[in-house]
Design a protein around this motif. Structure first.
Motif: not given
Length: 457
Positions: A270-289
């Protein structure tokens, strides 16, 4: 009948000490209040389930009696994991259910998680149940009771969709919580060799507490992986909506890194899909997604907020640091640790060395979740003051959707008010130890300006 204790009506659920703040009489009143609210939403039937706690049967019976006293029909699905109650609410056609569960609280606690018409009750909705009871704003009627066994349908639904590329050899630790009655069966049906740890359901939790968010509760899994030829370890919380993961070498893969693996898998299809993570999660998620072709969305902590955000954004996956993972792709969008475990094994079965795949996920230097104790309600007041007045040195951005998440070029610091206990939750992450210490010092300076309490870092 005296009015119930207001303190048990929390932000995400109702939770109290059995026989003290949460009694059978209180459970009946809560059932009648939920039933009244259900009727106001034109709902006629509510599914009821319970986890493995010793107080579950009597509280479940009292809750059901209250629901029926309001004119609601009850379908009792018996002893199940929380996600199985959610599944029953969806599959039996009513999108409404109440789970009697103390989640990962001590054995003398119990409570209720509530879903009406597909919406998780939270915040003001839960406070309104208290208002209904106090003001005696309660509907009356004569609902009917029926029973239903949902286990086979739930297991069939998962095994009909998830296929492992090869058989896997796993350790499963259920901490004597209710997932023990279902998870080992599921993983064997998926083709796994399963070593069970504490999978007999026992509401006294005689071995260790069923909370995989705490490293001490994963030591038995780590030991079993070291002593046997099992290749991966899974652990579940008391009611089965959260997952813990341990590699062969004993490395704990925290939920925000689990989310990386799940995100990459979902985004392949599903390219282009939104992925939600909470404020406690690693900042590495944003660039990874982003690198995996998705759209990262930061959200508020809390399962009810996550579910609401999935509805609002159309996201196909969401997860939070506490271990709740919500699959909308191929599933229903509710948090399900047992299903998440199956999805994890599906991905890991495609490689010869699952631990190498997990260990290679991006990682940073970070603290565990730290708690600053405050007086009741003081945590929210302190965070509101900081949101208005605090200035952080060298910060790129201050995110205020849930407390204060301060982004620096080389890390982040978080301070947010817990919605379940009177504490400020703190977490720090950085590229290296030097940056971590600098960020902690900045937060120390800011927090010391508003409180004289001893800081936990």
């Amino acid at each position: 009948m005296s009015k119930p204790s207001k303190e048990i009506f929390k932000a995400y659920d109702i939770r109290g000490i059995v026989g003290k703040t949460l009694t059978v009489d209180t459970a009946r009143l809560i059932g009648q209040a939920i039933g009244t609210e259900a009727r106001s939403r034109k709902i006629s039937t509510v599914v009821v389930g319970r986890d493995g706690r010793l107080s579950g049967p009597e509280l479940s019976d009292a809750l059901s009696a209250g629901l029926m006293a309001s004119g609601i029909n009850v379908i009792d699905v018996g002893r199940v994991a929380t996600p199985m109650l959610y599944y029953a609410a969806y599959e039996l056609g009513h999108l409404s259910g109440v789970m009697v569960t103390g989640s990962h609280n001590p054995p003398d606690y119990n409570g209720f998680k509530m879903l009406l018409g597909g919406d998780t009750l939270a915040g003001p909705d839960i406070q309104d149940l208290y208002r209904r009871i106090v003001e005696k704003d309660l509907a009356e009627g004569e609902g009917q009771l029926s029973t239903h066994d949902i286990a086979d349908a739930y297991l069939d639904r998962i095994t009909g969709d998830i296929k492992l590329a090869r058989p896997m050899n796993i350790v499963v630790d259920c901490g004597n919580g209710v997932p023990g009655a279902f998870a080992p069966t599921l993983f064997r049906r998926l083709g796994c060799r399963v070593r069970e740890l504490f999978c007999d359901v026992d509401g006294t939790f005689p071995n260790h507490h069923p909370d995989p968010a705490r490293p001490e509760n994963l030591q038995d899994v780590i030991e079993a992986l070291a002593k046997t030829d099992a290749e991966i370890g899974l652990a579940f919380d008391g009611d089965g909506d959260r997952l813990g993961v341990v590699t062969k070498e004993g490395n704990i893969i925290w939920p925000d890194r689990q989310l990386m693996l799940f995100a990459a898998d979902v985004l392949e299809r599903n390219p282009g899909a939104k992925i939600i993570y909470d404020v406690k999660s690693t900042r590495l998620l944003k660039p990874w997604i982003t690198e995996n072709g998705g759209v990262p969305v930061m959200g508020r902590t809390g399962h009810s907020f996550m579910k609401a955000s999935i509805k609002e954004t159309g996201a196909l996956l969401a997860g939070e640091m506490s271990g709740h993972v919500f699959f909308k792709e191929r599933w229903y969008g509710f948090d399900d640790g047992i299903y998440a475990g199956a999805r994890l094994l599906e991905v890991l079965s495609r490689v010869d060395d699952p631990s190498a795949l997990l260990n290679a996920l991006p990682n940073a230097v970070s603290t565990p979740e730290l708690n600053l104790a405050t007086a009741e309600g003081e945590n929210h007041r302190l965070i509101e003051t900081l949101q208005k007045e605090a200035r952080f040195e060298g910060a790129d951005e201050v995110v205020t959707i849930d407390g204060l998440r301060v982004e620096y070029p080389d890390g982040f610091g978080l301070a947010r008010a817990s919605n379940t206990t009177p504490v400020i939750v703190l977490r720090f992450e950085a590229d290296n130890e030097t940056a971590l210490e600098r960020i902690k010092a900045d937060f120390r300076r800011v927090l010391s300006s508003v409180t004289s309490a001893k800081l936990p870092f």
